[in-house]
Motif scaffolding. Structure first.
Motif, PDB file in Angstrom:
ATOM      1  N   ALA A 132      26.412 109.555  50.435  1.00 31.13           N
ATOM      2  CA  ALA A 132      25.965 108.753  51.586  1.00 31.13           C
ATOM      3  C   ALA A 132      24.655 108.055  51.233  1.00 31.13           C
ATOM      4  N   TRP A 137      26.257 112.594  54.650  1.00 32.35           N
ATOM      5  CA  TRP A 137      24.878 113.037  54.420  1.00 32.35           C
ATOM      6  C   TRP A 137      24.580 114.428  54.957  1.00 32.35           C
ATOM      7  N   ILE A 151      34.066 110.509  48.163  1.00 27.85           N
ATOM      8  CA  ILE A 151      33.089 109.863  49.053  1.00 27.85           C
ATOM      9  C   ILE A 151      32.603 110.902  50.054  1.00 27.85           C
ATOM     10  N   THR A 152      31.285 111.094  50.080  1.00 31.26           N
ATOM     11  CA  THR A 152      30.761 112.211  50.867  1.00 31.26           C
ATOM     12  C   THR A 152      29.714 111.750  51.885  1.00 31.26           C
ATOM     13  N   GLN A 203      40.240 103.766  57.853  1.00 31.57           N
ATOM     14  CA  GLN A 203      40.215 102.552  56.996  1.00 31.57           C
ATOM     15  C   GLN A 203      40.642 102.913  55.573  1.00 31.57           C
ATOM     16  N   GLY A 254      28.456 102.247  51.896  1.00 42.08           N
ATOM     17  CA  GLY A 254      29.885 102.518  51.930  1.00 42.08           C
ATOM     18  C   GLY A 254      30.701 101.243  51.944  1.00 42.08           C
ATOM     19  N   THR A 262      36.060 105.616  59.514  1.00 41.25           N
ATOM     20  CA  THR A 262      36.041 105.278  58.086  1.00 41.25           C
ATOM     21  C   THR A 262      37.260 105.884  57.394  1.00 41.25           C
ATOM     22  N   GLY A 302      33.309 110.150  58.835  1.00 40.39           N
ATOM     23  CA  GLY A 302      33.762 109.822  60.182  1.00 40.39           C
ATOM     24  C   GLY A 302      35.239 109.430  60.238  1.00 40.39           C
ATOM     25  N   LYS A 325      30.552 108.833  45.400  1.00 37.16           N
ATOM     26  CA  LYS A 325      29.743 107.874  46.169  1.00 37.16           C
ATOM     27  C   LYS A 325      29.115 108.667  47.292  1.00 37.16           C
ATOM     28  N   PHE A 350      37.786 112.126  50.710  1.00 40.28           N
ATOM     29  CA  PHE A 350      36.740 111.618  51.607  1.00 40.28           C
ATOM     30  C   PHE A 350      36.356 112.662  52.642  1.00 40.28           C
TER      31      PHE A 350
HETATM   32  P1  ADP Z   1      28.919 109.360  58.797  1.00 46.09           P
HETATM   33  O1  ADP Z   1      28.998 108.933  60.221  1.00 46.09           O
HETATM   34  O2  ADP Z   1      28.991 110.814  58.535  1.00 46.09           O
HETATM   35  O3  ADP Z   1      27.843 108.653  58.018  1.00 46.09           O
HETATM   36  P2  ADP Z   1      30.751 107.629  57.493  1.00 46.09           P
HETATM   37  O4  ADP Z   1      32.219 107.702  57.557  1.00 46.09           O
HETATM   38  O5  ADP Z   1      30.082 106.399  57.996  1.00 46.09           O
HETATM   39  O6  ADP Z   1      30.292 108.903  58.241  1.00 46.09           O
HETATM   40  O7  ADP Z   1      30.213 107.844  56.025  1.00 46.09           O
HETATM   41  C1  ADP Z   1      30.689 108.842  55.147  1.00 46.09           C
HETATM   42  C2  ADP Z   1      30.708 108.273  53.747  1.00 46.09           C
HETATM   43  O8  ADP Z   1      31.619 107.183  53.711  1.00 46.09           O
HETATM   44  C3  ADP Z   1      29.361 107.710  53.269  1.00 46.09           C
HETATM   45  O9  ADP Z   1      29.211 107.964  51.890  1.00 46.09           O
HETATM   46  C4  ADP Z   1      29.523 106.235  53.532  1.00 46.09           C
HETATM   47  O10 ADP Z   1      28.686 105.422  52.733  1.00 46.09           O
HETATM   48  C5  ADP Z   1      30.987 106.040  53.161  1.00 46.09           C
HETATM   49  N1  ADP Z   1      31.613 104.841  53.746  1.00 46.09           N
HETATM   50  C6  ADP Z   1      31.338 104.257  54.934  1.00 46.09           C
HETATM   51  N2  ADP Z   1      32.111 103.153  55.109  1.00 46.09           N
HETATM   52  C7  ADP Z   1      32.903 103.042  54.011  1.00 46.09           C
HETATM   53  C8  ADP Z   1      33.921 102.119  53.593  1.00 46.09           C
HETATM   54  N3  ADP Z   1      34.277 101.093  54.345  1.00 46.09           N
HETATM   55  N4  ADP Z   1      34.517 102.321  52.405  1.00 46.09           N
HETATM   56  C9  ADP Z   1      34.186 103.382  51.632  1.00 46.09           C
HETATM   57  N5  ADP Z   1      33.227 104.278  51.962  1.00 46.09           N
HETATM   58  C10 ADP Z   1      32.594 104.128  53.134  1.00 46.09           C
END
Ligand code: ADP
Length: 489
Positions: free
Chosen positions: A176, A150, A147-148, A234, A207, A231, A228, A174, A225
């Motif tokens: 962003a 953007w 999971i990456t 979680q 996500g 996330t 953030g 998956k 992963f």
């Molecule tokens: P950023 O603030 O860099 O967007 P995120 O942690 O929100 O950081 O997102 C990083 C990646 O994690 C994205 O691909 C996003 O879609 C995915 N993501 C966000 N929430 C979840 C979740 N609950 N489960 C799995 N993947 C997630």
């Protein structure tokens, strides 16, 4: 505009989820439209991945043949460098030169893991019995959820796909929501390089829906992963419930320290690049700057002058340093942080506004911003802004400096600028961070491990050992002189 297909279990097909767009952050025009993956796509991709990594033709493939696929991908990336750079810039607004550097780094990553997988093997532990020998071997984990974020998609995608494939796994990527394009292009290149169907799927989408379903799937056996900290936390909970491993590259609030004997020219250039490249949208951005009081005035004058020279504009133009932020919502969040800094007593030394140039009004541009007059307790010193905002704190006592630099939930990176290497090493030792740059900043090496302390992450990417993070160790005992064990007689 024709909708893009997504890549599910070796098949290019329309996603079965909601419509989504990739927009160019420079003017918000739609670059591509596609349907995101839905839960059925997740299911199909995972089942195909599980079948593909277990297939005898893949499991029995010697590692040097897997390496060949990665070498071909690396060559394809280099052949198509302009196209990929353009796509990366359109998708996330990163200035051309930086995007090009990332594309080259993705090619280098694929090549590096081809080499690592050719030479990486098991161990022969010392024998403790004359009639017995043991082998310590390494096998793939299975289906990996990658999971990456953007901000640097081509680099972060490849840092996960290359070692996972080199180790013999299947990967479901998956990307962003804002940046699906380069990940789909990478899938095309892996397919062209001969990666068997099912070993790589790319599932764009939210996500909280696609990513969540993917990591919870029982057949997914590792989560890799980048994103953030919240996330990441979680995902770590989900992994704990499933008893699977994670590799988490999370946020940062990295201190950069300019000691009184620093070469001001060197340090000012390095600090400027460290925070303002990629518009500060980097987990390792050097966003907290500590400057020795003895040189505060001349150093800040030089840093300010350099920052004023940065060209803000369309990231597709080669000379531009500062492109747009990823989305209007993200720019709003940066603006809120700057307002909060002012409310907490900070003063704006430079920037702090949306550029007035009429040609930039459609994009998510923001001026590089320098804030003074705050202590390390201010929220802009404690929270990750992920934008072009530098907060500067003067210091004169080194012990206090170390305490303040370490007073953060994060521990990703730090920079030290000094001519005294003995002092630099002591300071590097005292900082609770995963990477320290001395007289340089934000430079990478695929052969050097990278990862965070504290809430900046778990595990390390890059380096020879990172291949093993995508493998499980297995011990095999071999009787050399088999005799019945007459225990029951
Ligand atoms: P950023 O603030 O860099 O967007 P995120 O942690 O929100 O950081 O997102 C990083 C990646 O994690 C994205 O691909 C996003 O879609 C995915 N993501 C966000 N929430 C979840 C979740 N609950 N489960 C799995 N993947 C997630």
């Amino acid at each position: 505009m024709k909708k893009l297909d997504i890549f599910v279990g070796g098949k290019w097909q329309q996603g079965r989820g909601n419509e989504m767009h990739s927009r160019f952050p420079g003017d918000q025009h739609i670059v591509a439209t596609l349907n995101s993956a839905n839960l059925e796509d997740v299911e199909d991709a995972v089942l195909a991945a599980d079948k593909a990594w277990r297939a005898p033709s893949w499991r029995s493939q010697p590692s040097h043949q897997r390496a060949t696929i990665l070498l071909k991908v690396s060559a394809l990336i280099e052949e198509r460098i302009d196209e990929l750079t353009h796509l990366q810039t359109l998708d996330n607004g990163k200035p051309w030169a930086e995007a090009r550097g990332l594309v080259m780094s993705a090619a280098a990553t694929a090549r590096y893991f081809a080499a690592v997988c050719e030479v990486s093997g098991g161990e022969l532990p010392p024998r403790r019995q004359s009639d017995m020998m043991t082998l310590s071997t390494y096998q793939p984990v299975g289906v990996i959820a990658a999971i990456t974020p953007w901000n640097s998609p081509i680099a972060s995608d490849m840092q996960k796909i290359a070692p996972a494939i080199a180790a013999g796994n299947a990967v479901i990527l998956k990307p962003a929501e804002a940046t699906p394009l380069i990940s789909l292009k990478l899938a095309e290149l892996f397919e062209q390089a001969g990666l068997p169907a099912g070993l790589l799927s790319v599932l764009p989408g939210k996500g909280s829906i696609v990513g969540d379903a993917l990591v919870r799937h029982p057949l997914v056996r590792k989560i890799s992963f980048t994103g953030g900290t919240n996330t990441g936390r979680q995902l770590a909970h989900i992994a704990a419930d499933k008893l699977i491993t994670t590799s988490l590259e999370l946020g940062g609030k990295s201190p950069t320290i300019v000691l009184e004997d620093a070469d001001i020219e060197l340090a000012a250039h390095g600090v400027c690049y460290g925070i303002f490249s990629s518009m500060g949208q980097a987990c390792i951005a050097g966003s907290r700057l500590f400057v020795a009081k003895a040189i505060y005035k001349p150093f800040m004058e030089r840093l300010t002058a350099l920052t004023q020279q940065l060209i803000i504009g369309d990231p597709r133009q080669e000379r531009v340093h500062i492109g747009p932020l990823i989305t209007p919502a993200h720019r709003e969040s940066v603006i809120r942080y700057v307002t909060q800094a002012i409310n907490e007593g900070g003063t704006i030394r430079l920037g702090g506004e949306i550029p007035s140039d009429p040609s930039l009004q459609e994009g998510n541009y923001y001026q590089p911003t320098i804030i003074e007059g705050l202590t390390n307790q201010a929220s802009v010193c404690q929270e990750e802004i992920f934008g072009p905002v530098l907060v500067v704190i003067p210091f004169d006592d080194e012990a206090e400096l170390i305490d303040e630099a370490n007073d953060s939930i994060y521990g990703l990176a730090a920079g030290i600028w000094t001519k005294d290497y003995t002092r630099a090493f002591k300071l590097a030792d005292a900082l609770d961070v995963g990477t320290v740059w001395i007289n340089t900043y934000k430079v990478f090496s695929i052969s050097t491990p990278f990862g965070g302390f504290k809430e900046s992450g778990l595990g390390r990417e890059k380096g020879i050992e990172s291949l093993k993070a995508y493998m499980q160790q297995k011990s095999i005992f071999l009787a050399l002189n088999p005799q019945p064990n007459r225990w029951c007689e």
